[in-house]
Design a protein around this motif. Sequence first.
Motif, PDB file in Angstrom:
ATOM      1  N   ASN A 265       0.878  -1.166  -0.087  1.00 15.05           N
ATOM      2  CA  ASN A 265       0.065   0.014   0.104  1.00 15.05           C
ATOM      3  C   ASN A 265       0.916   1.204   0.126  1.00 15.05           C
ATOM      4  N   SER A 266       2.174   1.257   0.716  1.00 19.96           N
ATOM      5  CA  SER A 266       2.893   2.299   0.662  1.00 19.96           C
ATOM      6  C   SER A 266       3.276   2.651  -0.955  1.00 19.96           C
ATOM      7  N   ASP A 267       3.730   1.745  -1.486  1.00 22.82           N
ATOM      8  CA  ASP A 267       3.965   1.898  -2.981  1.00 22.82           C
ATOM      9  C   ASP A 267       2.801   2.597  -3.841  1.00 22.82           C
ATOM     10  N   VAL A 268       1.615   1.860  -3.364  1.00 21.06           N
ATOM     11  CA  VAL A 268       0.326   2.562  -4.094  1.00 21.06           C
ATOM     12  C   VAL A 268       0.182   4.078  -3.531  1.00 21.06           C
ATOM     13  N   ASP A 269       0.424   4.270  -2.346  1.00 20.33           N
ATOM     14  CA  ASP A 269       0.356   5.766  -1.683  1.00 20.33           C
ATOM     15  C   ASP A 269       1.341   6.549  -2.723  1.00 20.33           C
ATOM     16  N   ALA A 270       2.605   5.988  -2.809  1.00 16.93           N
ATOM     17  CA  ALA A 270       3.557   7.173  -3.560  1.00 16.93           C
ATOM     18  C   ALA A 270       3.010   7.277  -5.244  1.00 16.93           C
ATOM     19  N   ASP A 271       2.544   5.998  -5.766  1.00 21.17           N
ATOM     20  CA  ASP A 271       2.210   6.386  -7.145  1.00 21.17           C
ATOM     21  C   ASP A 271       0.918   7.176  -7.321  1.00 21.17           C
ATOM     22  N   ALA A 272       0.171   7.384  -6.010  1.00 18.50           N
ATOM     23  CA  ALA A 272      -1.103   8.200  -6.110  1.00 18.50           C
ATOM     24  C   ALA A 272      -0.526   9.595  -5.977  1.00 18.50           C
ATOM     25  N   GLU A 273       0.679   9.726  -5.157  1.00 18.62           N
ATOM     26  CA  GLU A 273       1.010  11.304  -4.999  1.00 18.62           C
ATOM     27  C   GLU A 273       1.768  11.679  -6.277  1.00 18.62           C
ATOM     28  N   TRP A 307      -9.750   6.784   7.119  1.00 22.89           N
ATOM     29  CA  TRP A 307      -9.210   5.615   6.419  1.00 22.89           C
ATOM     30  C   TRP A 307      -7.746   5.667   7.139  1.00 22.89           C
ATOM     31  N   ALA A 308      -7.159   6.684   6.968  1.00 23.92           N
ATOM     32  CA  ALA A 308      -5.849   6.799   7.432  1.00 23.92           C
ATOM     33  C   ALA A 308      -5.512   6.669   8.961  1.00 23.92           C
ATOM     34  N   GLU A 309      -6.583   7.125   9.569  1.00 28.08           N
ATOM     35  CA  GLU A 309      -6.644   6.599  11.177  1.00 28.08           C
ATOM     36  C   GLU A 309      -6.708   5.312  11.350  1.00 28.08           C
ATOM     37  N   LEU A 310      -7.618   4.514  10.501  1.00 32.19           N
ATOM     38  CA  LEU A 310      -7.945   3.101  10.523  1.00 32.19           C
ATOM     39  C   LEU A 310      -6.530   2.350  10.231  1.00 32.19           C
ATOM     40  N   LYS A 311      -6.093   2.755   9.117  1.00 33.92           N
ATOM     41  CA  LYS A 311      -4.970   2.014   8.546  1.00 33.92           C
ATOM     42  C   LYS A 311      -3.657   2.179   9.677  1.00 33.92           C
ATOM     43  N   ALA A 340      -9.320  -0.314   1.502  1.00 29.89           N
ATOM     44  CA  ALA A 340      -8.432  -1.466   1.235  1.00 29.89           C
ATOM     45  C   ALA A 340      -8.136  -1.507  -0.117  1.00 29.89           C
ATOM     46  N   SER A 341      -9.044  -0.886  -0.791  1.00 31.35           N
ATOM     47  CA  SER A 341      -9.093  -1.566  -2.317  1.00 31.35           C
ATOM     48  C   SER A 341      -8.256  -0.406  -3.207  1.00 31.35           C
TER      49      SER A 341
END
Length: 372
Positions: A265-273, A307-311, A340-341
């Motif tokens: 998910n960290s890679d997904v966050d980086a791609d999203a940024e 969602w950030a708090e849940l994660k 999660a998706s």
Amino acid sequence: MTLDERHRQQRVGQRTRHSRRPTVEHAAWVFYAVAAIGSTIGQIWVGVQTPPWPDTLHWWWRATFVAPFAIVIDLGGAVTAAFADWRQRLGESAYGWRILSAATVTVGVTTNIVGHADVAYLAVVFGGLGVFAYAIWLMHSAARRRDALRAAGKLADTAPAFGIGQWWREPAVTRRARSLAVAQRLPLHQSLDIARQQLRDEKRRAALASHVETLIRSRHDDPVRADIAATTLDLDAVAATLTAQADVPGWARVIGADLTPPTPNSDVDADAERNPAALPVGPMPPADVLRRVPQDQASYDRWRQLWAELKANPDLERAEFAQRHNISLRQVQRISRIGASGLLDSPLTLIDRVAQLGGNNGHARQHPASAS
């Protein structure tokens, strides 16, 4: 080791000691008798040779006259020592009896040493018999007195033998463990474990009490009021209460979350940024769940924050989270499923990303035509 096993071992040890004691006691009394006879003979010898007896008086008459005094000196030392031991068992100091006993033995030993000064061997043998016998008698009577006091419940039990190595490595821990073992009748290793834990707790509580005092003093501008407040409060009790109220699991979760390795998910966050319009590649939730994704930016940002708090707190109960943020449990479940998706990783709403991707694809289709 259970309490019954400990009592069983104590009874076995007592039987062993009681079975061995008669032999030791008999040997001790035989030794005292031999030493007393030897000391008495030495004093009679001195009494026969040293005083200015008439030459016509045979030596056995001299010995007959001197023997009572020599016997009284040796017997007096033993009798006064026995009286001192008896009074000490009753809780008295018995200094008078002890001083009188030591003085009597000193007279007998001095008589033997001075009287046989011309023959060193005789001086050492007869004088040493008295000193050696009296020293053993004092230790013997002291041991019997401690046994009697311990049997009457007037003396503490003996502590386990911790060994020189343990005393050298942890003197403070061993000293505390020794007190615990005697007071609570603990075995050796358990008393050491409890002593280590107590010392750690006391050290931490003392440091916390120091910080609490600093905090209390900082609340008052007047130094006198600060001193009164810091002196009135039981800082140790405050520190103990704070320790009991500390949320250890909560801190462990927070610290553990910072120590977890990067996830996909960290890679997904980086791609999203890097590309906010990119859509997630993972499995998409059902259509009825997708329809619940907010379309306005404010509501979408609110979902992203939740969602950030849940994660960050994966062990947090969903019902507690819903109650904290005043939302329904079903909404929390939707946020978790959609987050999660990967649909909540981009700062853009879902409809804005779809629109932006559509515009980029149109440019990509028109660009080759313009090049031709």
